[in-house]
Design a protein around this motif. Structure first.
Motif, PDB file in Angstrom:
ATOM      1  N   GLY A  81     -92.612  30.126 -28.884  1.00  0.00           N
ATOM      2  CA  GLY A  81     -93.226  28.581 -28.157  1.00  0.00           C
ATOM      3  C   GLY A  81     -92.759  27.762 -27.506  1.00  0.00           C
ATOM      4  O   GLY A  81     -93.387  27.109 -26.935  1.00  0.00           O
ATOM      5  N   MET A 106     -92.902  35.626 -29.004  1.00  0.00           N
ATOM      6  CA  MET A 106     -92.308  36.085 -30.318  1.00  0.00           C
ATOM      7  C   MET A 106     -92.646  34.675 -31.007  1.00  0.00           C
ATOM      8  O   MET A 106     -92.532  33.688 -32.211  1.00  0.00           O
ATOM      9  N   ALA A 107     -94.158  34.586 -31.191  1.00  0.00           N
ATOM     10  CA  ALA A 107     -95.045  34.207 -32.006  1.00  0.00           C
ATOM     11  C   ALA A 107     -96.426  34.457 -32.293  1.00  0.00           C
ATOM     12  O   ALA A 107     -96.741  35.194 -31.309  1.00  0.00           O
ATOM     13  N   VAL A 108     -97.059  33.934 -33.752  1.00  0.00           N
ATOM     14  CA  VAL A 108     -98.683  34.566 -33.155  1.00  0.00           C
ATOM     15  C   VAL A 108     -98.977  33.783 -32.663  1.00  0.00           C
ATOM     16  O   VAL A 108     -99.814  33.906 -31.465  1.00  0.00           O
ATOM     17  N   GLY A 109     -99.198  32.530 -32.829  1.00  0.00           N
ATOM     18  CA  GLY A 109     -99.117  31.473 -32.027  1.00  0.00           C
ATOM     19  C   GLY A 109     -99.405  31.687 -30.421  1.00  0.00           C
ATOM     20  O   GLY A 109     -97.948  31.867 -30.007  1.00  0.00           O
ATOM     21  N   ARG A 127    -100.860  24.794 -35.511  1.00  0.00           N
ATOM     22  CA  ARG A 127    -100.243  23.488 -34.263  1.00  0.00           C
ATOM     23  C   ARG A 127    -100.604  21.737 -34.948  1.00  0.00           C
ATOM     24  O   ARG A 127    -101.925  21.777 -35.111  1.00  0.00           O
ATOM     25  N   HIS A 146     -91.485  22.685 -38.365  1.00  0.00           N
ATOM     26  CA  HIS A 146     -91.782  23.954 -37.923  1.00  0.00           C
ATOM     27  C   HIS A 146     -91.379  25.447 -38.240  1.00  0.00           C
ATOM     28  O   HIS A 146     -91.146  26.398 -37.434  1.00  0.00           O
ATOM     29  N   SER A 176     -92.311  30.621 -40.471  1.00  0.00           N
ATOM     30  CA  SER A 176     -91.926  32.010 -40.169  1.00  0.00           C
ATOM     31  C   SER A 176     -90.813  32.586 -40.610  1.00  0.00           C
ATOM     32  O   SER A 176     -90.136  33.016 -40.273  1.00  0.00           O
TER      33      SER A 176
HETATM   34  C1  8YV Z   1     -92.833  30.284 -34.128  1.00  0.00           C
HETATM   35  C2  8YV Z   1     -94.952  30.015 -34.973  1.00  0.00           C
HETATM   36  O1  8YV Z   1     -91.624  29.962 -34.984  1.00  0.00           O
HETATM   37  O2  8YV Z   1     -96.052  31.989 -34.848  1.00  0.00           O
HETATM   38  C3  8YV Z   1     -95.921  31.519 -34.663  1.00  0.00           C
HETATM   39  O3  8YV Z   1     -97.057  30.786 -34.022  1.00  0.00           O
HETATM   40  O4  8YV Z   1     -95.811  29.266 -35.016  1.00  0.00           O
HETATM   41  C4  8YV Z   1     -94.255  29.464 -35.681  1.00  0.00           C
HETATM   42  O5  8YV Z   1     -93.774  31.209 -36.441  1.00  0.00           O
HETATM   43  C5  8YV Z   1     -92.716  29.745 -32.542  1.00  0.00           C
HETATM   44  O6  8YV Z   1     -93.940  29.422 -32.503  1.00  0.00           O
HETATM   45  C6  8YV Z   1     -91.871  29.493 -32.166  1.00  0.00           C
HETATM   46  O7  8YV Z   1     -92.018  31.222 -31.460  1.00  0.00           O
END
Ligand code: 8YV
Length: 330
Positions: free
Chosen positions: A54, A75-78, A240, A287, A290
């Motif tokens: 992110g 490496m994030a879902v958002g 967010r 933050h 996860s």
């Molecule tokens: C991440 C998050 O650690 O997955 C997401 O959207 O916000 C977190 O799990 C963070 O975005 C780092 O990439």
């Protein structure tokens, strides 16, 4: 045959970097230096793909400056850090990591909601400051969590996992608002009821935000929405920071109209608005939704699977498992 070159923008598990080395010439970031944009651009030169987090913003200007880039794997879902339309227009695959972090993130969301409601971090600060000298019947009294009304804004995987915790573990009544309604088969076991946003704000005792952030959802909770909330309600945000107008939130918390907030995400993170830091009735975490070791490993593995497949290797060659813009395949 020369291997394609890829960038791993931030430090990740060495085992995952090794997996990537089987297919690619990898430039990684074992020191975990945060590279300002110009340096990120320089490091992306000549790279076919990137495993990003992110913290890295991928937009049209960056893509134009890196014409060799074929895949950006978050490496994030958002994925509000990626301009997916700009990627599609340039036939760059964009991927994220859904599914693997659902339960871990729901755990943190529920914990933060409870910490805010039951004044846990506020109580700890009081105790550590040596201010606790007696029991009294109204010391740190707070709203109940069990049996209260849980409101969920954004009923995707993580929203549903939080609803499950509330309904099945804490006997909470579950209300939610989402663009689309869940199938009755998903609603029924949770007793979850779809309501419009105004009703959700007016009726929730504990409101949790779990919706994606975009231009459309910027400040989806501002002064007007906070004014609709029940006096003494709590607000938790694990999605967010930009979803909430933090100045308006600080005012509502200061006035006592909102009892407390639980925040894992912030508008200018890692900087936190001083108005929030000054308040006792906010539980704050950096933050870490996860952040379990197993989940972070699963996220890194899925991001690597996506990168390997996007660049034409492995069992899913050409079909990354969590492709955000399938239109690029055509
Ligand atoms: C991440 C998050 O650690 O997955 C997401 O959207 O916000 C977190 O799990 C963070 O975005 C780092 O990439």
């Amino acid at each position: 045959m020369t291997k394609p070159r890829v960038l791993v923008a931030r430090k990740v598990f060495p085992e995952v970097v090794e997996r990537l080395r089987a297919h690619f010439e990898v430039e990684d970031n074992a020191d975990d230096t945060i590279h300002p944009r110009e340096q990120l651009l320089a490091r992306l030169q000549g790279k076919s793909g990137a495993l990003i987090t992110g913290s890295e913003r991928i937009d049209a200007a960056l893509l134009d400056a890196c014409p060799q880039l074929r895949a950006v794997c978050n490496m994030a879902v958002g994925y509000n850090n990626i301009d997916v339309a700009a990627c599609s227009a340039r036939k760059v695959m964009a991927t994220n990591t859904p599914g693997v972090l659902t339960e871990t993130t729901a755990d943190l969301g529920f914990a933060l909601m409870m910490a805010a409601a039951r004044r846990i971090t506020e109580g700890e600060r009081y105790l550590r400051a040596g201010r606790w000298d007696r029991w009294s019947y109204d010391m740190f009294v707070a709203p109940d969590v069990h049996g209260s009304t849980l409101g969920i804004l954004g009923m995707g995987r993580i929203g549903q996992a939080i609803a499950r915790r509330g309904a099945l573990g804490f006997g909470m009544k579950v209300l939610y608002h989402n663009r689309s309604r869940l199938e009755p088969a998903l609603e029924a076991p949770l007793g979850a009821r779809w309501v419009d946003k105004g009703t959700l704000l007016r009726e929730s005792d504990h409101l949790v935000l779990v919706l994606p952030y975009s231009g459309e959802t910027h400040h989806t909770i501002g002064a007007a929405e906070l004014a609709l909330m029940k006096r003494g309600a709590t607000l938790t945000n694990i999605a967010r920071g930009g979803l909430v107008d933090e100045e308006a939130l600080a005012r509502a918390l200061r006035s006592g109209s909102l009892a407390a907030a639980g925040l894992d995400v912030f508008e200018g993170e890692p900087k936190v608005n001083p108005a929030l830091l000054a308040l006792d009735n906010v539980a704050l975490t950096p933050h870490i939704g996860s952040a379990s070791l197993a989940t972070r490993r699963a996220m890194a593995d899925l991001a690597a699977d996506n990168l390997i497949a996007a660049l034409g290797f492995g069992p899913q060659a050409g079909r990354p498992p969590s492709l955000l813009n399938p239109e690029v395949l055509g």
